[in-house]
Design a protein around this motif. Sequence first.
Motif, PDB file in Angstrom:
ATOM      1  N   PRO A 122      -7.107  -2.489  -0.348  1.00  0.00           N
ATOM      2  CA  PRO A 122      -7.152  -1.992  -1.722  1.00  0.00           C
ATOM      3  C   PRO A 122      -5.802  -1.720  -2.359  1.00  0.00           C
ATOM      4  O   PRO A 122      -5.722  -1.576  -3.582  1.00  0.00           O
ATOM      5  CB  PRO A 122      -7.951  -0.689  -1.592  1.00  0.00           C
ATOM      6  N   THR A 123      -4.726  -1.634  -1.567  1.00  0.00           N
ATOM      7  CA  THR A 123      -3.425  -1.321  -2.165  1.00  0.00           C
ATOM      8  C   THR A 123      -2.486  -2.521  -2.195  1.00  0.00           C
ATOM      9  O   THR A 123      -1.291  -2.361  -2.452  1.00  0.00           O
ATOM     10  CB  THR A 123      -2.748  -0.162  -1.413  1.00  0.00           C
ATOM     11  N   THR A 124      -3.010  -3.717  -1.945  1.00  0.00           N
ATOM     12  CA  THR A 124      -2.173  -4.913  -2.010  1.00  0.00           C
ATOM     13  C   THR A 124      -1.522  -5.049  -3.383  1.00  0.00           C
ATOM     14  O   THR A 124      -2.191  -5.003  -4.408  1.00  0.00           O
ATOM     15  CB  THR A 124      -3.013  -6.175  -1.729  1.00  0.00           C
ATOM     16  N   GLY A 125      -0.202  -5.194  -3.412  1.00  0.00           N
ATOM     17  CA  GLY A 125       0.518  -5.412  -4.662  1.00  0.00           C
ATOM     18  C   GLY A 125       0.806  -4.166  -5.466  1.00  0.00           C
ATOM     19  O   GLY A 125       1.410  -4.265  -6.544  1.00  0.00           O
ATOM     20  N   LEU A 126       0.416  -2.990  -4.978  1.00  0.00           N
ATOM     21  CA  LEU A 126       0.647  -1.763  -5.735  1.00  0.00           C
ATOM     22  C   LEU A 126       2.004  -1.152  -5.374  1.00  0.00           C
ATOM     23  O   LEU A 126       2.478  -1.277  -4.246  1.00  0.00           O
ATOM     24  CB  LEU A 126      -0.451  -0.736  -5.459  1.00  0.00           C
ATOM     25  N   ASP A 127       2.610  -0.452  -6.343  1.00  0.00           N
ATOM     26  CA  ASP A 127       3.861   0.241  -6.060  1.00  0.00           C
ATOM     27  C   ASP A 127       3.573   1.516  -5.261  1.00  0.00           C
ATOM     28  O   ASP A 127       2.420   1.931  -5.122  1.00  0.00           O
ATOM     29  CB  ASP A 127       4.617   0.550  -7.357  1.00  0.00           C
ATOM     30  N   PRO A 128       4.609   2.155  -4.698  1.00  0.00           N
ATOM     31  CA  PRO A 128       4.374   3.323  -3.833  1.00  0.00           C
ATOM     32  C   PRO A 128       3.582   4.443  -4.495  1.00  0.00           C
ATOM     33  O   PRO A 128       2.710   5.049  -3.852  1.00  0.00           O
ATOM     34  CB  PRO A 128       5.796   3.779  -3.486  1.00  0.00           C
ATOM     35  N   GLN A 129       3.846   4.742  -5.770  1.00  0.00           N
ATOM     36  CA  GLN A 129       3.115   5.814  -6.429  1.00  0.00           C
ATOM     37  C   GLN A 129       1.634   5.452  -6.590  1.00  0.00           C
ATOM     38  O   GLN A 129       0.744   6.279  -6.367  1.00  0.00           O
ATOM     39  CB  GLN A 129       3.716   6.105  -7.806  1.00  0.00           C
ATOM     40  N   ALA A 130       1.378   4.200  -6.961  1.00  0.00           N
ATOM     41  CA  ALA A 130      -0.011   3.762  -7.117  1.00  0.00           C
ATOM     42  C   ALA A 130      -0.746   3.794  -5.776  1.00  0.00           C
ATOM     43  O   ALA A 130      -1.928   4.124  -5.714  1.00  0.00           O
ATOM     44  CB  ALA A 130      -0.053   2.353  -7.700  1.00  0.00           C
ATOM     45  N   ARG A 131      -0.045   3.449  -4.697  1.00  0.00           N
ATOM     46  CA  ARG A 131      -0.667   3.506  -3.365  1.00  0.00           C
ATOM     47  C   ARG A 131      -1.094   4.940  -3.041  1.00  0.00           C
ATOM     48  O   ARG A 131      -2.186   5.170  -2.522  1.00  0.00           O
ATOM     49  CB  ARG A 131       0.305   3.004  -2.296  1.00  0.00           C
ATOM     50  N   LEU A 132      -0.243   5.905  -3.355  1.00  0.00           N
ATOM     51  CA  LEU A 132      -0.581   7.308  -3.090  1.00  0.00           C
ATOM     52  C   LEU A 132      -1.802   7.731  -3.898  1.00  0.00           C
ATOM     53  O   LEU A 132      -2.646   8.494  -3.408  1.00  0.00           O
ATOM     54  CB  LEU A 132       0.614   8.206  -3.416  1.00  0.00           C
TER      55      LEU A 132
END
Length: 269
Positions: free
Chosen positions: A166-176
């Motif tokens: 679900p976090t493929t391609g997301l920046d670190p803040q979006a992953r959190l």
Amino acid sequence: MSPTIMATPAIQVRGLEKSYKDLHVLRGVDFDVERGTIFGLLGSNGAGKTTAVKILSTLLKGDTGTATVNGFDVARQSDDVRRSISLTGQFAAVDELLSGRENLILVARLRHLANPAGIADDLLARFSLSDAGGRKVSTYSGGMRRRLDIAMSLIGDPPVVFLDEPTTGLDPQARLEVWDTVKRLAGRGTTVLLTTQYLDEAEQLADRIAILHEGRIIANGTLAELKQLLPPAQVEYVEKQPSLEDVFLAIVGPSASAEATTAETPKES
């Protein structure tokens, strides 16, 4: 839900195999996922993660072996399985021309649920999107789109949720942001099967982790149990406890490290 179903694991897989001609993708996979937990299926690109999820969500048929989801056989009771699950893939399946609220209302109407507007407002609040609910999704950040995508998958309150990288391609803040969303899902009693190639993601989220390598489960346990597979920590000035990355590379080998930690382009798993 009947007591019999409640007593069984949310997901149970035995001897699952899948091949494409001479390519053996799954080679006898076994694992259980207990209800209300987050189960991490960890592996590099090509390990077989997405293939396993497709079989469990009835999108693909296995060659041999058995699998049940929410007490239903995925091969013989596919309609019951589909009513019990939601699936969120590697990319957010949202309509950018609609607002966040309109996306949610549309899905609720397609599922013939009562009070679609109320359902939309409740989910916007749960996923901290109320202030952005009236805006077009095209203006959302990556993390907001993924949270909306997960919210859409929960319409109808499925007891089992599959999150495929679900976090493929997301920046670190979006992953959190997504991590927090997944933790809250499990906190409400939803069973989550999470596939990932990110070691820190599995370490942060999963109650139990299975390492899938070349189509086989080569380790399965809690983070503490997996750390015990390595020799005791060497103590010099301070004790260095092994990380999940240490465990993964010790089991799989260093050849998988680049794929498992730096992959940017999603591929079929």
